[in-house]
Structures are given as C-alpha cells and as structure tokens.
Design a protein around this motif. Structure first.
Motif, mmCIF file in Angstrom:
data_model
loop_
_atom_site.group_PDB
_atom_site.id
_atom_site.type_symbol
_atom_site.label_atom_id
_atom_site.label_comp_id
_atom_site.label_asym_id
_atom_site.label_seq_id
_atom_site.Cartn_x
_atom_site.Cartn_y
_atom_site.Cartn_z
ATOM 1 N N ILE A 578 0.740 -1.718 0.134
ATOM 2 C CA ILE A 578 0.193 -0.140 -0.146
ATOM 3 C C ILE A 578 1.110 1.186 0.030
ATOM 4 C CG2 ILE A 578 -1.758 1.190 1.458
ATOM 5 C CD1 ILE A 578 -2.396 -1.601 2.502
ATOM 6 N N GLY A 582 -4.163 3.459 3.458
ATOM 7 C CA GLY A 582 -5.028 2.704 2.716
ATOM 8 C C GLY A 582 -5.902 1.435 3.789
ATOM 9 N N GLY A 618 -3.788 -2.674 -2.031
ATOM 10 C CA GLY A 618 -2.588 -2.053 -2.307
ATOM 11 C C GLY A 618 -2.227 -1.918 -3.795
#
Length: 828
Positions: A578, A582, A618
């Motif tokens: 990420i 996130g 991600g």
C-alpha cells in the motif's frame, strides 16, 4: 466522306488530349549519375547498374519520368546538396551526412574500403604507407575516413585528389600515386584492367543507400523504402535478378566473324570424327555401355551415401540445436541450414538471405555489437571470432540466446571473400546457469538464517532464564503485600515490563523458527482479537485495520502462535503493498466444500473449514508473481528489505495443519489471501483434556527438579513447595541421577531443563525412567533445539512448559501432567 474525315479529326484530338494529359500527369524526377560500376554508371545504351535497375522498376510502377544528369562524383554530390537533382543513387550512409541529406531506410548493398597499390611496392600493413602518395576521390566517404585513420596513427603522407575511379587507377599505374583508396566493389570492376595489387588493408564497412536533398522535397523516400522492402522479400524481384546479373558470370560479347569461324571448325571436326570413328565405336559400344552402367550404379550408391550423410548431419544439428551458415561477401548471399531456420523461427521462403536480413533478426539491443564484431574481424584480418547474443524469433516473438562462431575464407591474394560459421541455441544452458546461481544465493541465505537461528536460540535460552527469575520473585513479592500497598503498583509495572520482554524473546524465537509448536483447541476469533493491537502498531496509523469476525465459528486445533505468525506476515506484506493511505481487512467465516466442487477448483480439499482471510487495497500482483508466491526466498522487495521467507512460512504453517490457501490478486486491484483451516471435531477426549487443564493446582507428590541455572532452580523449587509438593532439587543431570538412586520413596514427576551442559533433558529422562518406570515427565526450556520436537512440533505425549513461566502456569501444568493417564506422558 466528309463525316469520315470529321470522325478521324475528332479521334486525333481526343488522342492528343489524352497524351498531353498523361504526359502532364507523370512526375519528373531528376537523377544524378556518376561512374561507379557495377552499382551505377553511364553506358552507350544509357544508365546502367544495380541501383539504376531498381530505381527504374520503381519509377515505372509509380509513374515517374526519370531525367538523368551525368557528372563526376563531386559534381552530382554538389548538385544534390543544392537541391538541383531529386535523388542520387549509391551514396555511402554516414551520421555526418544526415545534416545535409535524407536517406532511404533500406540498404541494397554494404561496401567497404580497400587500398590498392603498384605491384612493386610492399604493402603488408597500413604502416607501409608512411611517406607515400595516396590517391582519393573528392568528398569520398572511404577516403575521408582513411585520412582520419592515418592521422590517428601518426602516419605522414601526401594526398592526391582524383575525380573518378578510372583516373585513380590510371594514376596508380602511371606512378602519379603510390596507393589509392577505393571501395571494394568499384575496385572489382576496374582493377583487372591495370597492373596493380590489392593490399590486405581493408576498413570502414558502410551501407550504400539512395539519398535525397534534406527534407525530401520530391517526396520519394516512403515509396522507395516500400518497394525495396518488397523486392528483398521476393526472390524473383528485380533486386535479386539484378544482383545475379551484375555479380554473376559476365556474358561473352557477340562477334559474328569469330563465331562463324569457330562453328565451321567445330562442325568440320565433328564430321571427321564421326566418319573415322564410326567403325571403332561400333566395336567398343558394348564395352562402353557396360562400363557406363557400372559407373552409373557407383554414382547412385555415392549419391545415396551422400544423402544419408546429409540427413544424419541435419538430424545431428537438430538434436544439438546447432545450425550452419555461409555468407558470400561478393554477392551478399547468405545460406542457412534447416536447423538455423528453426532456431530463428522463420520460413526459408520469407527470408531475404542477406546479411542485412540476418541483422534484422538479432535483438535490437545486440544488433550493433554483432555488426561490429563481424566487420572488426574483417578489418583486423582475424581468421575467426566467437560471440553470444540474443535473437527474436520471427514466428513467435520469443527471445532466444545463441552462441555464434565464424571462420573467414580467403582467396589467393589473401582477401576475405566468404565467411562460414555455426550458430547454437544455448537458451536452456543459460537458464540452467542462472538457476544454479540463484540456488547458490539461496543456500547462502539459508546458511545465514541458520546462523541467526542458532544465535537467537542461545540468546533466548539465557534471557528466558533471567526473565523467569524476575517474574518468579515478583510473584513472591506481590503475594506478600496487599494490592493497596504503595509498592504494589510499582511491582505490577515491573511485571508488565518483564512479560513484554518475554513476548519479545518469543518473537525472536518465532523469527528464528526455534519456537515450540503445541497444537491446542482454539477459537480463531479469540486468537485474532488478541493480536489486533499489535497488528495496528505493526502496519502504522495511515492504514485502517478492519476486523470482521463471523459468529459461531467451529473450533480448530492449532498452536495460537502460528496464527500470530500468519497474521503478522500477511499484514506486513499488505502494508508494503500500500502506497500512502490504505485499508487491510481481516475476516473469518465457515466454509464447506464437497468433492464435486473440489474437482472443479484445483487445490481445494473436501470438508468443513474455518476461513481466515486477509485482503488489502494495495498494488496487487501479476500472474508471474502469483506463480512463484510461496517459493522460499522469492521476494519482490528490494535487496535488504525482505528475506523471501514470510509467505513460504505461511504456506508451511497452513500445510502443517492440513489446510490450504487460495490467493486472488490483480495489478492495481489489491490482494486477497484466504486460509482454510480444518474444523476440529469435538470428542470426549477433547472435552476431557479441557477439563484436565482446569483441574485445581497443588498436591503432595514428590518432584525431582533438574535445572543448571541456580537462580531458576531455587525459584522453581519455592513455587512448587508453596503448593505443597516435596521437591528434590539437582543442579546437574549427574546429581539428579544420584538423588534418584538414593531416594527411598516414590518420585511422581521429573521436571528437567532441556538444554544442559552434561546431557540434554531427553537423555536424562531415559535414565530416570529406568529407575522409576511410572514417573511422569515435564520438560522446560527457552527453546527446544529439536531435542524433544521435530521441525518445531512437540513429539506425541511430550509435556512442555515454555520459559519464563509464572507460578500459576507452572503449578497448573504440573497438575495436568500428574493427572494424565499412565501411557500418555512419554518421551517419544
């Protein structure tokens, strides 16, 4: 009659208009021409040469009207730079000329420079030109290059400028110049008329192209390149027929009187032979016929042997992935074996069979290197060279690696006229070398990890002993004072810090894979919830951790530390995937799969499972990454930022517990890891084991306690004695055996450290069991060193307590072991 005349007049008018219109529609192209046979020259019949043949064929198709302007090379080159002609064939392509001219992308012929000299001069190397008069053409690429080369070598000389090649060779023969710089193809056509020598000084391979004024004002280049590309691919095109004509055997000139004379002589001779030999031939015909039949049979046998040899050679080349080739430098004709066509992935009918076509098949990043290697070997007069490079297969676009070896063949004058060689596909060999290096790196990494593991084990053993002393005495102190005492809160803080230190030691053991695995019945929801605070600190504040527990989960049998390890690895990987803010989601559930579903979904197992899923938003993973995801040491992180063991460990833990993993991910779409752990079916034994763990601590039995650390020995004895047990303390295994032999009553339990100087705990338990067959066994240690466990999993029936432990933990474990059935507590 009048009508007929009118019709004729009208038709004539229409014809003239059409002719004028056709004439007006044709495009007039001004072409420069100079003397450079056989590429371009002016003959009595008009313009001639390879480049003229190709240009006139294109002009006929495009409807161009070619107007030729003849002069010396210097004349027509100047006209081209002044935009007074539209195109000049046969111009050497150089980077410097791109500032003045534009060139076709396609090359008909490559040429190179060579030095010619008078026969009485010794010209074995370029150093022999020192102090000589050297003739060159004005604005000639080879001449300018050679002057630069001589200057770099520090060779002094006198320059003689000549207008054309005919005058240059005359100057050499007359002695006006000692040596002359010419292109090889021009020399081939002029030198034979003069008493000169071709020297071994060869240099500057260069491509010969069509050139137009800068900006291509007549708009010719696109059409030229399109037609030349098609000509090269078609073996029956004007390109190939013209090459064969100008570089093949010259046709003899037609002379009528001589031809008639020789015809009559030959016919007369034949008639005489026929008349005089008729009788002899009749007598010998049978013998000759027989001899001919024998010869034909022998020839047929020889052809069969030759054909079988060729087939064996072709088969051998196919098995070894080796192809052979031959390049005729004079005709620029390249010949390949069948295996070479397979290596390059192209059809013989689609291959132009030229050096340039071969270069087109070489990987673009290696093309310059390959071209330089070939021409440098010619310039430096090498007999052979070897090189490795990449090619791109025409039919599939696949990149392959080949090893190439070339040997040059020379004529009587020592000039290279042909190159032969072999090309071997070594892609698999290269891949094997790469894999071997990768395995060597992995071995080194594994050895480093093993060293770290041994260090961690030793540190954990001693540190856990010290923490055990601290925690034990804290318990004693806290039992002696009331909770409202002003020291109680301080002791509580010390206890909290010591427990955190124990947790850090446990993480160190987990990293080194030295922790003891002891599967128990557990609720996955409870285990995950106990990890959430630690996971939030692990992933950072910029990432949200969302927890979605499912109700009424089935129990599983697993060591809770393994759940911790799985979640830590997956969350760290998700965090690294990420960029910025996130989200990571952990959820649980219940899943059941039947055999039909599992047949349609590879990797799934029939049965009831508890789902533990970790997904993130991600960067995601591509197919190649997913394919190697769980391989040990595979990592997409930078060097020093990942060992490549995290997901391999997750995979091993899940498989160790008879579960399986399913992963879904796409680039830019995040990743979703779903772990399925088999449901634990609750039986009476399970329930009984749970009740045994809850049994009341304390007792009156006699316990033999063995510990090589005096402070741990004293503290553990105090814990047991406070719960009513009789304790026989021993600081070494030898002392323990002696006390066991001298003790007259029954000993119910042996508690021993696993790692001790004289002998390990397992060996000691064997000696004590010989003395007391019914004795129970309890092992304790900071780590096991595989003495009582295999791959971190306790042997069946082995009771173990992890250091450091509290008095409650110890006395509950002691009670649990003492209350076991006689056959359930053993050493393996």
């Amino acid at each position: 009659m009048k009508n007929t005349v009118n019709i004729l007049v009208f038709c004539t008018y229409i014809f003239l208009c059409a002719s004028l219109e056709s004439s007006a529609a044709s495009k007039e192209i001004r072409v420069g021409i100079y003397d450079n046979k056989p590429l371009i020259f002016m003959a009595e019949s008009g313009p001639q040469g390879i480049y003229i043949d190709v240009l006139e064929n294109i002009a006929k198709t495009e409807g161009w009207n070619l107007q030729y302007r003849q002069g010396t090379w210097n004349d027509v080159f100047t006209l081209l730079t002044r935009n007074e002609i539209d195109i000049l064939p046969v111009v050497a392509f150089t980077e410097s000329r791109l500032t003045q001219l534009d060139f076709c992308e396609q090359t008909l012929i490559s040429n190179w420079g060579q030095v010619y000299a008078k026969k009485n001069l010794s010209m074995e190397s370029i150093q022999n030109l020192e102090g000589k008069k050297i003739a060159t053409l004005s604005h000639d690429t080879h001449g300018e290059y050679f002057k630069t080369l001589l200057a770099q070598l520090g060779i002094s000389y006198e320059t003689v400028l000549i207008e054309n090649y005919a005058e240059l060779f005359q100057a050499l023969e007359s002695g006006k110049a000692d040596a002359g710089v010419v292109n090889y193809l021009a020399a081939r056509n002029y030198a034979e008329n003069y008493e000169l020598q071709s020297t071994p000084i060869v240099f500057n391979p260069i491509q010969i192209r069509y050139a137009v004024p800068k900006g291509d004002p007549a708009g010719l280049l696109t059409a030229m390149d399109r037609h030349i590309t098609n000509f090269k691919a078609d073996k029956n095109s004007v390109y190939h027929t013209s090459m064969a004509h100008w570089f093949g055997a010259e046709s003899p000139s037609f002379q009528l009187p001589g031809w008639i004379k020789w015809v009559f002589i030959i016919l007369s001779g034949v008639l005489i032979v026929l008349v005089t030999g008729n009788i002899i031939l009749r007598v010998q015909v049978k013998a000759k016929t027989k001899s001919l039949l024998i010869e034909l049979k022998n020839r047929e046998l020889a052809e069969n042997v030759l054909r079988e040899s060729e087939e064996l050679l072709a088969r051998s080349q196919e098995l070894a992935h080796i192809g052979s080739w031959k390049l005729d430098l004079i005709k620029n004709r390249l010949t390949w074996s069948d295996e070479l066509y397979r290596i390059f992935g192209c059809d013989p009918q689609e291959f132009a069979a030229t050096y340039e076509a071969f270069l087109d098949a070489v990987h673009s990043d290696d093309r310059e290197m390959v071209n330089n290697a070939y021409y440098n070997s010619i310039q430096e007069r090498l007999n052979e060279y070897e090189i490795q490079h990449r090619i791109v297969r025409r039919n599939t676009g696949e990149i392959r690696i080949v090893h190439e070896r070339c040997i040059h063949e020379r004529n009587e004058a020592g000039t290279i006229f042909r190159s032969v060689g072999m090309t071997q596909d070594i892609t698999e060999l290269k891949q094997a070398d790469t894999e071997r290096e990768k395995l060597q790196e992995q071995l080194g990494q594994a050895q480093k990890m093993e060293s770290v593991g041994r260090l961690a084990g030793g540190v954990a053993h001693d540190f856990n002993n010290m923490l055990g002393v601290i925690l034990g005495h804290l318990e004693f102190a806290m039992d002696e004072i009331e909770e409202d005492h002003n020291l109680y809160s301080d002791l509580k803080e010390i206890q909290t810090a010591a427990k955190r230190s124990a947790a850090l030691t446990k993480q160190l053991l987990t990293f080194a894979r030295k922790q003891v695995i002891s599967p128990i019945r557990l609720d996955v929801n409870d285990t995950v919830e106990s990890m959430l605070n630690m996971l939030r600190r692990l992933i950072g504040e910029n990432i949200d951790l969302i927890w979605k527990p499912a109700a009424y989960l089935w129990p599983v049998k697993m060591d809770p530390t393994q759940i911790d390890q799985v979640l830590a690895n997956l969350c760290v990987n998700a965090r690294d995937a990420i960029a910025g803010v996130g989200r990571i989601t952990i959820e649980t559930g219940r899943k059941s799969f039947d055999e039909e579903y599992c047949r349609q979904h590879s990797g799934f197992i029939p049965g009831n499972f508890v789902l533990l899923a970790v997904n993130d938003n991600g960067c995601g993973m591509d197919k190649d990454t997913l394919k190697n995801l769980f391989e040990p040491f595979f990592t997409t992180k930078e060097v020093g930022k990942g060992t490549g063991l995290g997901l391999a460990t997750v995979y091993g833990i899940v498989k160790q517990n008879n579960g399986f993993i399913n992963v879904y991910s796409e680039p830019g779409m995040g990743s979703n890891f779903k772990i399925y752990l088999p449901q634990l079916v609750v039986t009476e034994d399970n329930a009984k084991a749970d009740s045994e763990k809850k049994a009341a601590a304390g007792g009156t039995e006699t316990i033999l306690l063995v510990e090589d650390e005096p402070t741990i020995l004293r503290m553990t004895s105090m814990m047991l004695e406070r719960k009513g047990y009789t304790v026989l303390s021993a600081g070494t295994p030898t002392e323990a055996v002696e006390k066991a032999k001298r003790y007259s009553d029954a000993i119910a339990l042996l508690i021993t450290d696993v790692v001790m100087p004289e002998m390990n705990g397992r060996d000691l338990s064997g000696q004590i069991t010989d003395l007391y067959p019914d004795i129970r066994l309890l092992f304790m240690s900071g780590y096991t060193a595989n003495v009582i466990a295999h791959h971190g999993v306790l042997d069946k029936g082995v009771a173990f307590i992890q250091k450091p432990f509290s008095m409650v933990d110890l006395t509950e474990k002691v009670r649990e072991v003492l209350d076991m059935a006689p056959d359930k507590n053993q050493t393996g």
